[in-house]
Design an enzyme around this catalytic site. Structure first.
Site, short mmCIF file in Angstrom:
data_model
loop_
_atom_site.label_atom_id
_atom_site.label_comp_id
_atom_site.label_asym_id
_atom_site.label_seq_id
_atom_site.Cartn_x
_atom_site.Cartn_y
_atom_site.Cartn_z
N THR A 133 0.86 -1.45 0.06
CA THR A 133 0.13 -0.06 0.04
C THR A 133 1.00 1.47 0.01
OG1 THR A 133 -1.47 1.33 1.44
CG2 THR A 133 -0.16 -0.29 2.57
N ASP A 134 0.11 2.26 -0.50
CA ASP A 134 1.13 3.72 -0.52
C ASP A 134 1.20 4.22 0.89
OD1 ASP A 134 -1.75 4.53 -0.09
OD2 ASP A 134 -1.71 5.92 -1.58
N GLU A 135 0.38 3.61 1.95
CA GLU A 135 0.08 4.21 3.23
C GLU A 135 1.53 3.89 4.18
OE1 GLU A 135 -3.34 3.35 5.54
OE2 GLU A 135 -4.57 3.21 3.92
N TYR A 159 -1.70 -0.71 10.88
CA TYR A 159 -1.71 -1.45 9.46
C TYR A 159 -0.63 -0.95 8.76
CZ TYR A 159 -3.24 -1.60 4.81
OH TYR A 159 -3.20 -1.95 3.46
N LYS A 163 2.31 -3.30 7.14
CA LYS A 163 2.71 -3.64 5.92
C LYS A 163 4.07 -3.00 5.50
CE LYS A 163 0.18 -4.67 2.90
NZ LYS A 163 -0.07 -5.94 2.29
P1 NAD Z 1 -9.20 -7.53 2.14
O1 NAD Z 1 -9.26 -7.55 3.61
O2 NAD Z 1 -10.53 -7.19 1.41
O3 NAD Z 1 -8.85 -9.20 1.76
C1 NAD Z 1 -7.89 -9.59 2.34
C2 NAD Z 1 -7.94 -11.27 2.14
O4 NAD Z 1 -6.85 -12.02 3.00
C3 NAD Z 1 -9.27 -11.54 2.90
O5 NAD Z 1 -9.76 -12.83 1.76
C4 NAD Z 1 -8.72 -12.59 3.83
O6 NAD Z 1 -9.62 -13.82 4.18
C5 NAD Z 1 -7.37 -13.04 3.61
N1 NAD Z 1 -6.59 -13.26 4.66
C6 NAD Z 1 -6.39 -12.51 5.84
N2 NAD Z 1 -5.56 -13.10 6.58
C7 NAD Z 1 -5.04 -14.34 6.09
C8 NAD Z 1 -4.24 -15.27 6.67
N3 NAD Z 1 -3.71 -15.34 7.67
N4 NAD Z 1 -3.81 -16.35 5.60
C9 NAD Z 1 -4.71 -16.33 4.43
N5 NAD Z 1 -5.62 -15.47 3.97
C10 NAD Z 1 -5.70 -14.41 4.95
O7 NAD Z 1 -8.15 -6.72 1.40
P2 NAD Z 1 -8.07 -6.10 0.28
O8 NAD Z 1 -8.52 -4.65 0.32
O9 NAD Z 1 -8.42 -6.93 -0.98
O10 NAD Z 1 -6.16 -5.86 -0.04
C11 NAD Z 1 -5.37 -6.81 -0.42
C12 NAD Z 1 -3.93 -6.57 -0.38
O11 NAD Z 1 -4.02 -5.24 -1.12
C13 NAD Z 1 -3.59 -6.22 1.20
O12 NAD Z 1 -2.26 -6.61 1.11
C14 NAD Z 1 -3.57 -4.70 1.30
O13 NAD Z 1 -2.62 -4.05 2.04
C15 NAD Z 1 -3.18 -4.21 -0.13
N6 NAD Z 1 -3.82 -3.00 -0.54
C16 NAD Z 1 -5.14 -2.52 -0.48
C17 NAD Z 1 -5.54 -1.35 -0.88
C18 NAD Z 1 -6.99 -1.01 -0.76
O14 NAD Z 1 -7.68 0.23 -1.06
N7 NAD Z 1 -8.13 -2.11 -0.50
C19 NAD Z 1 -4.77 -0.45 -1.67
C20 NAD Z 1 -3.35 -0.74 -1.53
C21 NAD Z 1 -3.30 -2.04 -1.19
#
Ligand code: NAD
Length: 356
Positions: A133-135, A159, A163
Site C-alpha cells: 500500500t501507499d500508506e 496497519y 505492511k
Molecule cells: P481484504 O481485507 O478485502 O482481503 C484480504 C484477504 O486476505 C481476505 O480474503 C482474507 O480472508 C485473507 N486473509 C487474511 N488473513 C489471512 C491469513 N492469515 N492467511 C490467508 N488469508 C488471509 O483486503 P484487500 O483490500 O483486498 O487488500 C489486498 C491487499 O492489497 C492487502 O495486502 C492490502 O494491504 C493491499 N492494498 C489494499 C488497498 C485497498 O485500497 N484496499 C490499497 C493498496 C494495497
C-alpha cells in the site's frame, strides 16, 4: 502460467482472480484463510472454471504452505493476504502483526524453500509478487508532493507499520537469498465487491437506508482513488513483465478529499435512486461529521510514472466513470451486500470449505 494468489477471496484478490480467469489462459490457486473479509461469493462467476482451485489455508501455517506449493507447483505467487482495515488495526493490532508480518515471513520462507528446489527455466522465471500500500510512506506535506518508489517509509497506523515491515522482509529476501521478488505500492481502491465497512460501500449502503453518513474530522483528507479492476490489470502486468527486485507505485491520478467522494456518491444516488417524499431532498443532508481517527494521515498521492513508462500501464477508468460503475454495481447487487451484512456469506463459506 500457474499463479498462486494469497487473499484471493478478498476485495482486490478476487478482482485479480476474475481478471486472470476471464482475460488470460493462466490457472489460479486461491489460498485464503477466509477471515471476516474473505467472501467466496465474490468469485461465483469464475469458481466453476477448470483453471480455478480454492485452498483454505492460513499463511501462518508453514506445513500447509509447504504442502500446497509442492502439490500445485506454481510459476508465480501474488501475495495479497493481509489484515487491511486501518480502524480495526487501531482497535486490535495483534492480527495485523500476525498475518501481515509473521504470515509474510512464513510465506517467504516456504516459497524460498520451494524456489530453491526448482531448476532451469522454472527457477529462473519464478516470481514472488508482494502487494502493498501507499500508506507505508505516511503523510504527504503540501499539495504538490507525490509518493515515488524512493520515498522513505514513515507509516502512521498499526496497519501501515505492519505492511511496511512486510515490504522490508520481502526486499531483504531478495538481497540476501536472491528470491526473485517484485513489490507494488498502491493507493486507495474502490469498486465492486468492496467490504461494506470501507468508506465508499459504507456511504452507499447507509444512504440507501437513510442512515447517517459518517465522515472523519473535517473530511478534508485527500486520497488517490483507483478503480479495483485497473489495479488488477496493473498487478498482472507487474507479475508477468516487471523487472525482478523492482518496486512499482500504482495510482489512479484521482486525488479527492473524502468529503468530495461522499458528495459525489450522494449526487449519483440522487440521480439513480432519488429519495422519496413530499419534498425529496439530497442524500447530502445525511452527512455527519464524527471524531477524527487517531494518527489520520492528511494526504496520499502516487506518482505512477514508472509503471506507466516501463510497463505501459495506465488506468482505464477516471474517477467519474469508476464511481458511477461502482454505485450502479451496488444498486444491482444488494443481495451480495445483504449476505455480508447479515453474516450469511460466512455460513455459506463454511459449507464451501467443508467441500474443498
Ligand atoms: P481484504 O481485507 O478485502 O482481503 C484480504 C484477504 O486476505 C481476505 O480474503 C482474507 O480472508 C485473507 N486473509 C487474511 N488473513 C489471512 C491469513 N492469515 N492467511 C490467508 N488469508 C488471509 O483486503 P484487500 O483490500 O483486498 O487488500 C489486498 C491487499 O492489497 C492487502 O495486502 C492490502 O494491504 C493491499 N492494498 C489494499 C488497498 C485497498 O485500497 N484496499 C490499497 C493498496 C494495497
Amino acid at each position: 502460467m500457474k499463479i498462486l494468489v494469497t487473499g484471493g477471496a478478498g476485495f482486490i484478490g478476487s478482482a485479480v482472480i476474475r481478471h486472470i480467469v476471464n482475460n488470460t489462459g493462466d490457472s489460479v490457486i486461491n489460498l485464503d484463510k477466509l477471515t471476516y473479509a474473505g467472501n467466496l461469493q465474490s468469485l461465483d462467476s469464475v469458481s466453476t472454471s477448470d483453471r480455478y482451485t480454492f485452498e483454505q489455508v492460513d499463511i501462518c501455517q508453514r506445513t500447509e504452505l509447504d504442502r500446497l506449493l509442492l502439490e500445485h507447483e506454481p510459476d508465480a505467487v501474488m501475495h495479497l493476504a493481509a489484515e487491511s482495515h486501518v480502524d480495526r488495526s487501531i482497535d486490535g493490532p495483534d492480527a495485523f502483526i500476525l498475518t501481515n508480518v509473521v504470515g509474510t515471513y512464513t510465506l517467504l520462507e516456504s516459497v524460498r524453500q520451494y524456489w530453491q528446489g526448482l531448476s532451469g527455466e522454472r527457477k529462473a522465471n519464478f516470481r514472488f509478487h508482494h502487494v502493498s500500500t501507499d500508506e507505508v510512506y505516511g503523510d504527504l506535506e503540501g499539495p504538490d508532493e507525490l509518493f515515488q518508489e524512493t520515498t522513505p517509509y514513515a507509516p502512521s497506523s498499526p496497519y501501515s507499520a505492519s505492511k511496511a515491515s512486510s515490504d522490508h522482509l520481502v526486499r531483504a529476501w531478495y538481497r540476501t537469498y536472491g528470491l526473485p521478488i517484485l513489490i507494488t505500492n498502491c493507493s486507495n481502491n474502490y469498486g465492486p465487491f468492496h467490504f461494506p465497512e470501507k468508506l465508499i460501500p459504507l456511504i452507499i449502503l447507509n444512504a440507501l437506508e437513510c442512515k447517517p453518513l459518517p465522515v472523519y474530522g473535517n473530511g478534508r483528507q485527500i486520497r488517490d482513488w483507483l478503480y479495483v479492476e485497473d489495479h488488477a490489470r496493473a498487478l498482472y502486468a507487474v507479475v508477468t513483465q516487471g523487472e525482478v527486485g523492482e518496486t512499482y507505485n500504482v495510482g489512479g491520478h484521482n486525488e479527492k478529499e473524502n468529503i468530495d467522494v461522499v458528495h459525489a456518491l450522494c449526487d449519483l444516488l440522487d440521480q439513480l435512486r432519488p429519495l422519496k417524499g413530499e419534498q425529496p431532498g439530497s442524500y447530502r443532508a445525511l452527512v455527519t461529521y464524527v471524531k477524527d481517527r487517531p494518527g489520520h494521515d492528511q494526504r496520499y498521492a502516487i506518482d505512477a510514472t514508472k509503471i506507466q513508462k516501463s510497463l505501459g500501464w495506465v488506468p482505464q477508468e477516471s474517477f467519474e466513470t469508476g464511481i458511477r460503475k461502482t454505485v450502479e454495481w451496488y444498486l444491482e447487487n444488494l443481495e451480495w451486500c445483504r449476505a455480508v451484512q447479515d453474516g450469511s456469506y460466512q455460513r455459506e463459506r463454511l459449507g464451501a470449505s467443508v467441500k474443498e
